[in-house]
Design an enzyme around this catalytic site. Sequence first.
Site, PDB file in Angstrom:
ATOM      1  N   LYS A  61       0.855  -1.194   0.000  1.00 39.48           N
ATOM      2  CA  LYS A  61       0.000   0.000   0.000  1.00 39.48           C
ATOM      3  C   LYS A  61       0.887   1.239   0.000  1.00 39.48           C
ATOM      4  CE  LYS A  61      -2.471   1.624   3.635  1.00 39.48           C
ATOM      5  NZ  LYS A  61      -2.118   3.052   3.584  1.00 39.48           N
ATOM      6  N   HIS A  63       1.209   5.704  -0.284  1.00 38.13           N
ATOM      7  CA  HIS A  63       0.665   7.073  -0.272  1.00 38.13           C
ATOM      8  C   HIS A  63       1.639   7.835  -1.162  1.00 38.13           C
ATOM      9  CE1 HIS A  63      -2.581   6.976   2.602  1.00 38.13           C
ATOM     10  NE2 HIS A  63      -1.828   6.456   3.556  1.00 38.13           N
ATOM     11  N   LYS A  94      -7.765   7.503  -1.149  1.00 37.53           N
ATOM     12  CA  LYS A  94      -8.962   7.990  -0.438  1.00 37.53           C
ATOM     13  C   LYS A  94      -9.644   9.127  -1.190  1.00 37.53           C
ATOM     14  CE  LYS A  94      -7.590   6.658   4.254  1.00 37.53           C
ATOM     15  NZ  LYS A  94      -6.168   6.337   4.144  1.00 37.53           N
ATOM     16  N   ILE A  98     -16.412  14.856  -6.389  1.00 41.98           N
ATOM     17  CA  ILE A  98     -17.444  14.535  -7.381  1.00 41.98           C
ATOM     18  C   ILE A  98     -16.847  13.636  -8.474  1.00 41.98           C
ATOM     19  CG2 ILE A  98     -18.712  16.679  -6.963  1.00 41.98           C
ATOM     20  CD1 ILE A  98     -17.612  17.658  -9.720  1.00 41.98           C
ATOM     21  N   ASN A 100     -16.558  13.661 -11.716  1.00 41.68           N
ATOM     22  CA  ASN A 100     -15.687  14.230 -12.745  1.00 41.68           C
ATOM     23  C   ASN A 100     -14.283  14.514 -12.178  1.00 41.68           C
ATOM     24  OD1 ASN A 100     -15.298  15.478 -15.455  1.00 41.68           O
ATOM     25  ND2 ASN A 100     -14.948  17.306 -14.195  1.00 41.68           N
ATOM     26  N   TYR A 223      -4.858   0.260  17.422  1.00 40.12           N
ATOM     27  CA  TYR A 223      -4.361  -1.008  16.873  1.00 40.12           C
ATOM     28  C   TYR A 223      -5.042  -2.212  17.512  1.00 40.12           C
ATOM     29  CZ  TYR A 223      -0.528   1.675  14.819  1.00 40.12           C
ATOM     30  OH  TYR A 223       0.220   2.568  14.081  1.00 40.12           O
TER      31      TYR A 223
HETATM   32  O1  S5P Z   1      -9.214   3.622   8.755  1.00 35.99           O
HETATM   33  C1  S5P Z   1      -8.096   3.669   8.259  1.00 35.99           C
HETATM   34  C2  S5P Z   1      -7.911   3.591   6.874  1.00 35.99           C
HETATM   35  C3  S5P Z   1      -6.619   3.565   6.373  1.00 35.99           C
HETATM   36  S1  S5P Z   1      -6.444   3.263   4.666  1.00 35.99           S
HETATM   37  N1  S5P Z   1      -6.991   3.729   9.053  1.00 35.99           N
HETATM   38  C4  S5P Z   1      -5.712   3.727   8.548  1.00 35.99           C
HETATM   39  O2  S5P Z   1      -4.760   3.768   9.341  1.00 35.99           O
HETATM   40  N2  S5P Z   1      -5.513   3.689   7.187  1.00 35.99           N
HETATM   41  C5  S5P Z   1      -4.145   3.744   6.605  1.00 35.99           C
HETATM   42  O3  S5P Z   1      -3.421   2.606   7.045  1.00 35.99           O
HETATM   43  C6  S5P Z   1      -3.324   4.964   7.003  1.00 35.99           C
HETATM   44  O4  S5P Z   1      -3.456   5.993   6.040  1.00 35.99           O
HETATM   45  C7  S5P Z   1      -1.902   4.409   7.040  1.00 35.99           C
HETATM   46  O5  S5P Z   1      -1.326   4.511   5.738  1.00 35.99           O
HETATM   47  C8  S5P Z   1      -2.058   2.932   7.366  1.00 35.99           C
HETATM   48  C9  S5P Z   1      -1.812   2.575   8.816  1.00 35.99           C
HETATM   49  O6  S5P Z   1      -0.492   2.795   9.162  1.00 35.99           O
HETATM   50  P1  S5P Z   1       0.108   2.358  10.594  1.00 35.99           P
HETATM   51  O7  S5P Z   1       1.511   2.868  10.565  1.00 35.99           O
HETATM   52  O8  S5P Z   1      -0.722   3.001  11.663  1.00 35.99           O
HETATM   53  O9  S5P Z   1       0.038   0.843  10.646  1.00 35.99           O
END
Ligand code: S5P
Length: 277
Positions: A61, A63, A94, A98, A100, A223
């Site tokens: 994943k 960013h 994310k 809209i 377009n 977590y």
């Molecule tokens: O609800 C969410 C959705 C996402 S996509 N909570 C999140 O933490 N994320 C993403 O998951 C967040 O943008 C980050 O990239 C990752 C979690 O990272 P960590 O370091 O906390 O494990």
Amino acid sequence: MAAYLNTYADRAKKQINPAARDLLEAVERKQSNLCVSVDVTSSKDFLSIIDAVGPYVSLIKTHIDIIEDFEPSLILRLQELSAKHDFLIFEDRKFADIGNTVALQYSSGVHKIATWSHITNAHPVPGPSIIKGLATVGLPLRRGLLLLAEMSTAGALARGAYTEDAVRMARDARDFVIGFIAQHRMEGVGLREGEKQDDAEDYLILTPGVGLDATGDGLGQQYRTPQEAVLSSGSDIIIVGRGIYGNPGNMNINEVQRQAERYREAGWNAYLQRLNR
Ligand code: S5P
């Protein structure tokens, strides 16, 4: 029996979206339901983490907009690592605008996300038009979309009626929406009056907010363990970021690799326990 209780291999065969099928096949091949979230700002750290964790993941994943020294060649390096280690790519963009606008954000700009990211995600907040807009770009490229039905953060507004509406939006766009970013399964959620749960429905649940050692990050993140996510809540893929690479400022790449191995094993064992329950 709910479809998600079958093996990843069986579930792959029944997916109509190619990205969902490819992801489940990669999960099975690599015996990994781990997605590593590579949230670092330098290309060098980005590539070295991905090369280190690559053997242990089915999905990476990104960013991509936080990379400070981004150049289009970074995408080529990412694609080389995807081929070398056999994982798919999920740009965590994310989208939230809209139809377009999101179609332009997905296809164009510096990052051209749709050209390289097998999977991306969107907030359902604008309503069904966001799916329609993204699908005009993503479907011809065989991409898949996840809706953010819930979030991992304390006080998140994505709950209750909002989550139910997100699931309804997904059910109306089965060819493109492959699942949810969520903390729970969505079977039975958002059924319209008189509508029965379709036993064949098999959305992928990708769950962030997973950590073995910490319970939060001081900025709202919460977590749960892989066991809680996969076994108790029915998650299909665990998303782990800092639990694996800690603070990128003082990263030891051998330790990153060791942690990826540890999370892969925890996620996979929880899946095996779920199958055998
Ligand atoms: O609800 C969410 C959705 C996402 S996509 N909570 C999140 O933490 N994320 C993403 O998951 C967040 O943008 C980050 O990239 C990752 C979690 O990272 P960590 O370091 O906390 O494990």
